[in-house]
Design an enzyme around this catalytic site. Structure first.
Site, short mmCIF file in Angstrom:
data_model
loop_
_atom_site.label_atom_id
_atom_site.label_comp_id
_atom_site.label_asym_id
_atom_site.label_seq_id
_atom_site.Cartn_x
_atom_site.Cartn_y
_atom_site.Cartn_z
N ARG A 68 0.21 7.64 -2.65
CA ARG A 68 0.62 8.64 -1.65
C ARG A 68 2.11 8.96 -1.78
O ARG A 68 2.53 10.10 -1.58
CB ARG A 68 0.28 8.14 -0.25
CG ARG A 68 -1.15 8.43 0.17
CD ARG A 68 -1.55 7.69 1.41
NE ARG A 68 -1.91 6.30 1.11
CZ ARG A 68 -2.44 5.47 1.99
NH1 ARG A 68 -2.64 5.87 3.23
NH2 ARG A 68 -2.76 4.25 1.63
N TRP A 69 2.90 7.94 -2.08
CA TRP A 69 4.34 8.15 -2.29
C TRP A 69 4.57 9.14 -3.42
O TRP A 69 5.39 10.06 -3.32
CB TRP A 69 5.00 6.81 -2.60
CG TRP A 69 6.47 6.85 -2.85
CD1 TRP A 69 7.48 6.72 -1.93
CD2 TRP A 69 7.12 7.03 -4.12
NE1 TRP A 69 8.72 6.78 -2.54
CE2 TRP A 69 8.52 6.99 -3.90
CE3 TRP A 69 6.67 7.22 -5.42
CZ2 TRP A 69 9.45 7.12 -4.92
CZ3 TRP A 69 7.59 7.36 -6.45
CH2 TRP A 69 8.97 7.31 -6.19
N HIS B 78 3.21 3.67 -8.93
CA HIS B 78 3.02 2.26 -9.25
C HIS B 78 4.29 1.66 -9.85
O HIS B 78 4.66 0.53 -9.54
CB HIS B 78 1.85 2.10 -10.22
CG HIS B 78 0.53 2.48 -9.65
ND1 HIS B 78 0.08 1.99 -8.43
CD2 HIS B 78 -0.45 3.31 -10.11
CE1 HIS B 78 -1.12 2.49 -8.17
NE2 HIS B 78 -1.46 3.30 -9.16
N ASP C 30 0.84 -1.20 0.00
CA ASP C 30 0.00 0.00 0.00
C ASP C 30 0.87 1.25 0.00
O ASP C 30 1.94 1.28 0.61
CB ASP C 30 -0.91 -0.02 1.24
CG ASP C 30 -2.03 1.00 1.17
OD1 ASP C 30 -2.28 1.53 0.06
OD2 ASP C 30 -2.65 1.28 2.20
N GLY C 31 0.39 2.29 -0.68
CA GLY C 31 1.05 3.59 -0.58
C GLY C 31 1.69 4.11 -1.85
O GLY C 31 2.37 5.15 -1.82
N ASN C 32 1.50 3.44 -2.97
CA ASN C 32 2.12 3.91 -4.22
C ASN C 32 1.66 5.33 -4.57
O ASN C 32 2.48 6.20 -4.91
CB ASN C 32 1.77 2.97 -5.38
CG ASN C 32 2.45 1.63 -5.27
OD1 ASN C 32 3.42 1.47 -4.54
ND2 ASN C 32 1.94 0.66 -5.99
N ARG D 290 1.68 -4.64 6.45
CA ARG D 290 0.97 -3.67 5.61
C ARG D 290 1.71 -2.34 5.68
O ARG D 290 2.00 -1.83 6.77
CB ARG D 290 -0.48 -3.48 6.05
CG ARG D 290 -1.18 -2.42 5.19
CD ARG D 290 -2.67 -2.43 5.30
NE ARG D 290 -3.23 -1.47 4.32
CZ ARG D 290 -4.47 -1.50 3.88
NH1 ARG D 290 -5.31 -2.44 4.31
NH2 ARG D 290 -4.90 -0.62 3.00
N LEU E 197 -7.31 -5.08 7.15
CA LEU E 197 -6.99 -6.21 6.26
C LEU E 197 -7.51 -6.00 4.85
O LEU E 197 -7.04 -6.66 3.92
CB LEU E 197 -7.54 -7.51 6.84
CG LEU E 197 -6.99 -7.91 8.22
CD1 LEU E 197 -7.57 -9.25 8.64
CD2 LEU E 197 -5.47 -7.96 8.19
N LEU F 58 10.96 -20.60 -3.44
CA LEU F 58 10.02 -19.63 -2.86
C LEU F 58 8.70 -19.74 -3.62
O LEU F 58 8.68 -19.71 -4.85
CB LEU F 58 10.55 -18.20 -2.96
CG LEU F 58 9.58 -17.09 -2.50
CD1 LEU F 58 9.36 -17.16 -0.99
CD2 LEU F 58 10.11 -15.71 -2.89
#
Length: 331
Positions: free
Chosen positions: A116-117, A129, A112-114, A284, A291, A223
């Site tokens: 706002r960044w 993004h 989260d936060g692309n 997060r 969530l 992984l």
């Protein structure tokens, strides 16, 4: 393996929340205690909202309140003494510098936060993004180097359809570019890629690249990377219930046979190996503490960590701070 963390990352400010299931008993007192790891301040407030999520908002073991009642201070002091008995040489649940960190088998991440960044820098959301792809790359690198078995990331939720059409087109195009350019690197690292969520509404070109990535990495085991695209945990649960109902209607199953294990087998996350299917730790970014319809069944006993760090700034320092926080927990 991962880029060197900056000195400033020391103050990144993780806020700890205990697992949802394990902390239900803490809510019986009628309130919940929330602790900020940055300030150490403890606040008591009535529970509100969803009872299971609010019950998880408890003080983290070993934190020291700056201002609290005598009884609270006494209980925290007792807790610190218990932790010192279990971890010789550590005080207040702190992890000694250089000490080996406890590593979760399965890490879930809400990226989260692309936007706002980008806004903080006077840039468009597309740049945020794009910068987020680099953070995902660092997450995979750090997870592989630390021996984490499974990582599940929230890339696009059903609620993201509310975004503008131009932004959605850009995001889907970015997904396609990422799958094309990053696939050789993922193969080299031994990463198996899977996708969960409703693919039907996604562009055909993107669906094709998703299938290609899944097929190409099928034999990889280092992984297990699961990417949630157009995903809704509530819909996943409803779909699992419908699948179980069909089995009953067809006479292949009796209703009495449906238990947690059976229902879990119908969830989309059943593609993840059983030994690491349930996330041990959720991170997060960007300061939100919810969530957002992500892995609601699977996160029942997961440790929750929230940080103000925006997703594009996620780096090795943020990753290791999350592991330090996880290492303080008693599971």
């Amino acid at each position: 393996c991962c880029p060197k963390a900056s000195e400033a990352r020391v103050a990144m400010g993780f806020r700890a929340r205990g697992s949802v299931g394990a902390s239900l008993q803490d809510a019986q007192s009628g309130g919940t205690r929330c602790t900020s790891l940055r300030s150490g301040a403890v606040q008591t407030r009535p529970s509100r909202g969803h009872p299971r999520l609010e019950a998880s908002r408890r003080a983290f073991p070993g934190t020291r309140p700056a201002n609290s009642s005598a009884s609270t201070s006494a209980s925290v002091s007792l807790r610190e003494a218990e932790l010192r008995d279990r971890r010789p040489g550590l005080e207040g649940g702190e992890v000694a510098e250089g000490a080996a960190l406890e590593v979760p088998r399965h890490l879930a991440v809400i990226m989260d936060g692309n936007y706002r960044w980008a806004a903080e820098r006077g840039r468009g959301g597309e740049e945020g993004h794009s910068a987020g792809i680099g953070a995902l790359r660092r997450l995979v690198e750090c997870s592989v180097s630390h021996g984490i078995e499974a990582v599940t990331v929230y890339a696009f939720s059903v609620d993201n359809w509310k975004r503008g059409e131009a932004e959605r087109r850009f995001i889907f195009s970015l997904f396609e570019t990422c799958l094309t350019t990053e696939l050789p690197e993922l193969l080299g690292k031994g990463v198996r890629v899977r996708f969960i969520g409703d693919r039907a509404a996604l562009p055909a070109s993107l669906r094709g690249l998703m299938e290609t990535a899944e097929s190409a990495t099928r034999e990889k085991r280092r992984l297990h990377l699961t990417i949630a695209i157009n995903y809704s945990a509530r819909e996943d649960l409803a779909a699992a219930a419908r699948a179980a109902a069909r089995e009953v209607a067809a006479g292949r199953m009796d209703p009495s046979e449906i238990d947690e294990g059976v229902l879990e087998g119908f969830l989309s996350t059943a593609v993840i190996p059983r030994q690491c299917r349930q996330p041990d730790l959720l991170i997060r970014t960007s300061g939100e503490e919810r969530l957002s319809n992500f892995l609601l069944w699977e996160l029942a006993y997961t440790e929750l960590c929230f940080t103000d760090v925006k997703w594009p700034d996620f780096d090795e320092g943020t990753f290791r701070e999350a592991l330090r926080e996880y290492s303080r927990r008693e599971r």
